[in-house]
Structures are given as C-alpha cells and as structure tokens.
Design an enzyme around this catalytic site. Sequence first.
Site, PDB file in Angstrom:
ATOM      1  CG  HIS A 156       9.019 -27.881  12.281  1.00 14.81           C
ATOM      2  ND1 HIS A 156       8.737 -27.193  13.434  1.00 14.81           N
ATOM      3  CD2 HIS A 156      10.287 -28.342  12.413  1.00 14.81           C
ATOM      4  CE1 HIS A 156       9.788 -27.223  14.237  1.00 14.81           C
ATOM      5  NE2 HIS A 156      10.744 -27.916  13.643  1.00 14.81           N
TER       6      HIS A 156
ATOM      7  CG  ASP B  42      -0.418   0.280   2.528  1.00 16.04           C
ATOM      8  OD1 ASP B  42       0.815   0.486   2.628  1.00 16.04           O
ATOM      9  OD2 ASP B  42      -1.185   0.326   3.516  1.00 16.04           O
TER      10      ASP B  42
ATOM     11  CB  THR C 204       2.775  -1.750  10.880  1.00 12.64           C
ATOM     12  OG1 THR C 204       1.513  -2.294  10.423  1.00 12.64           O
ATOM     13  CG2 THR C 204       2.564  -0.367  11.477  1.00 12.64           C
TER      14      THR C 204
ATOM     15  CG  HIS D 258      10.690 -24.118  13.038  1.00 17.39           C
ATOM     16  ND1 HIS D 258      10.853 -23.895  14.392  1.00 17.39           N
ATOM     17  CD2 HIS D 258      11.749 -24.858  12.645  1.00 17.39           C
ATOM     18  CE1 HIS D 258      11.975 -24.490  14.802  1.00 17.39           C
ATOM     19  NE2 HIS D 258      12.538 -25.075  13.758  1.00 17.39           N
TER      20      HIS D 258
ATOM     21  CB  CYS E 221       0.791  -2.189   4.870  1.00 18.09           C
ATOM     22  SG  CYS E 221       0.747  -3.031   6.464  1.00 18.09           S
TER      23      CYS E 221
HETATM   24  C1  RB5 Z   1      -2.020   2.989   6.253  1.00  9.96           C
HETATM   25  O1  RB5 Z   1      -2.047   4.283   6.764  1.00  9.96           O
HETATM   26  C2  RB5 Z   1      -1.598   2.012   7.333  1.00  9.96           C
HETATM   27  O2  RB5 Z   1      -2.619   1.837   8.242  1.00  9.96           O
HETATM   28  C3  RB5 Z   1      -1.202   0.693   6.708  1.00  9.96           C
HETATM   29  O3  RB5 Z   1      -0.171   0.898   5.813  1.00  9.96           O
HETATM   30  C4  RB5 Z   1      -0.711  -0.377   7.674  1.00  9.96           C
HETATM   31  O4  RB5 Z   1       0.297   0.094   8.489  1.00  9.96           O
HETATM   32  C5  RB5 Z   1      -1.758  -1.107   8.418  1.00  9.96           C
HETATM   33  O5  RB5 Z   1      -1.505  -2.070   9.155  1.00  9.96           O
END
Ligand code: RB5
Length: 147
Positions: free
Chosen positions: A135, A10, A69, A100, A67
């Site tokens: 596993h 994203d 995070t 694993h 994304c």
């Molecule tokens: C987008 O702003 C953010 O929420 C997305 O990239 C991600 O970090 C969500 O888990």
Amino acid sequence: MGQRVIIANDHGAIELKQQIATHLESKGFEVENIGVDTTDSVDYPDIAEKACKIFLAGDYAFGIVCCGTGIGISIAANKVDGIRCALPQNIFAATMAKEHNNANFIAFGGRIEYGDDVLKMVDAFIDTEFEGGRHADRVNKIMGLQD
Ligand code: RB5
C-alpha cells in the site's frame, strides 16, 4: 496537549463541522477550526486551499474538510500537492482510507444522509494504522502523479 487537527467547512456543513470538532475535543485533540460559522455563502476551494496549506506548514495529525456533499471540497483538497483527501461513504471506507490509502485528510458532506454515524467514521479513521508494504508503494505512485 493533544494532537492537533485542522477542520474546515463551507456554509453547507456548519452543524456537521461543529459536531465533529466537539467530538474530537472530547477525545483530547486540539482542534483548529478555520471554517465558517455563518450561513453566508463562501467558495469551498478557498476553504480547502487554506486548510491544506496550514496543515502542510504545521504539525497536525490530520485534517477534516466538509462542504454540502464533501465532494467539491475533497476534489479541491486533492489538488494541493501533498494532500490525500478521502471521502468515505461509511465506517469500512473510513477504515480503509487510513489502512490502505494513508489519507491525511477526510471529507464529509453536511447535506448527506450517511448510513453510518459520521463520528464513528471519524473514530475508525483515527483508530486505524496505515498498513504500509504494497500500500505504501501505491500511495507513493499516487503522490508521484502530482510531480
Ligand atoms: C455549496 O452550495 C455546495 O455546492 C458545496 O457545499 C458542496 O456541496 C460542493 O461540492
């Protein structure tokens, strides 16, 4: 032609996606980028769903989703039947994700400061073999949860 990899992201991980894609290409992979390359806001579940469905319908070695995070897109990917998406914190976890868990996707966050180089984490995942044995039994139990 090298093995195919699908990569998607994203707006929170454009630069990281590009770095990983370039790295994979330099290693001989054929990279299919279905992520975004502009900062326009998109919904990561849509990106994850598309990447996973293309992966499952095609012949890909593995997939990478990113994304901000790595959390949201990995949660979304893991809702798709047949996907095991790991969110490794470091090289050790990236290694274990294959050894694993036999993950078929790995996720990273473009806004995360990793202690280890993400490209080395990707390499660790690629260079590791699934151990099988007990596993495999555990991985089968994971996949059974989706029935
Ligand atoms: C987008 O702003 C953010 O929420 C997305 O990239 C991600 O970090 C969500 O888990």
